[in-house]
Design a protein around this motif. Structure first.
Motif, PDB file in Angstrom:
ATOM      1  N   PHE A 160       9.602  -0.552  11.940  1.00 43.37           N
ATOM      2  CA  PHE A 160       8.180  -0.363  12.166  1.00 43.37           C
ATOM      3  C   PHE A 160       7.678   0.615  11.115  1.00 43.37           C
ATOM      4  O   PHE A 160       8.458   1.335  10.492  1.00 43.37           O
ATOM      5  N   ARG A 188       1.506   2.592  15.334  1.00 41.84           N
ATOM      6  CA  ARG A 188       2.737   2.103  14.721  1.00 41.84           C
ATOM      7  C   ARG A 188       2.680   0.576  14.659  1.00 41.84           C
ATOM      8  O   ARG A 188       2.270  -0.084  15.626  1.00 41.84           O
ATOM      9  N   THR A 228      14.790   0.980  14.275  1.00 45.26           N
ATOM     10  CA  THR A 228      14.878   1.015  15.722  1.00 45.26           C
ATOM     11  C   THR A 228      15.894   0.000  16.227  1.00 45.26           C
ATOM     12  O   THR A 228      16.329  -0.882  15.483  1.00 45.26           O
ATOM     13  N   GLU A 264       6.657  -2.451  20.177  1.00 49.40           N
ATOM     14  CA  GLU A 264       7.444  -1.236  20.014  1.00 49.40           C
ATOM     15  C   GLU A 264       7.998  -0.742  21.345  1.00 49.40           C
ATOM     16  O   GLU A 264       9.031  -0.058  21.364  1.00 49.40           O
ATOM     17  N   TRP A 290      15.115   5.153  18.340  1.00 50.47           N
ATOM     18  CA  TRP A 290      14.327   5.261  17.112  1.00 50.47           C
ATOM     19  C   TRP A 290      14.949   6.298  16.190  1.00 50.47           C
ATOM     20  O   TRP A 290      15.420   7.347  16.637  1.00 50.47           O
TER      21      TRP A 290
END
Length: 123
Positions: free
Chosen positions: A36, A44, A96, A107, A113
């Motif tokens: 991302f 994001r 991620t 997300e 992350w």
């Protein structure tokens, strides 16, 4: 689980960069992985994702045809090859990992992350 991204930097428009993300920690398995990006003041944004076996990949429309995601499970590493970079690709890129069979594009699907790496594309 820890994710460590690297490979960011400053590049001119039209140039290329390759980001890497290494996973470490106990109980690591071959989970789907993703990238991302985020710029100040914006949400994001999904960039790309890859299944645990690497057989399927997913891309945002904005990077389709320019970026390529791949993985080397033996090295616990995921790569993001970025070609034909544009100034609008400037952002902090974060890697991620997700464990659940949920959307690759959201997300909120992702469990772990890494700290991001800055990519700056000059015009």
């Amino acid at each position: 689980v820890q994710l460590q991204a690297s490979g960011g930097g400053l590049v001119q428009a039209g140039g290329s960069l390759r980001l890497s993300c290494v996973a470490s920690g106990r109980s690591i398995s071959s989970y789907p992985r993703g990238w991302f990006r985020q710029t100040p003041g914006k949400e994001r944004e999904f960039v790309a994702a890859i299944t645990w076996g690497g057989d399927l990949t997913y891309y945002a429309d904005s990077v389709q045809g320019r970026f390529s995601i791949s993985r080397d499970n033996a090295k616990r590493t995921v790569y993001l090859q970025m070609n034909s970079l544009k100034p609008e690709d400037t952002a902090v890129y974060s890697c991620t990992m997700k464990r659940k069979p949920t959307s690759y594009y959201n997300e909120n699907s992702y469990d772990f992350w890494g700290r991001g790496t800055q990519v700056t594309v000059s015009s």
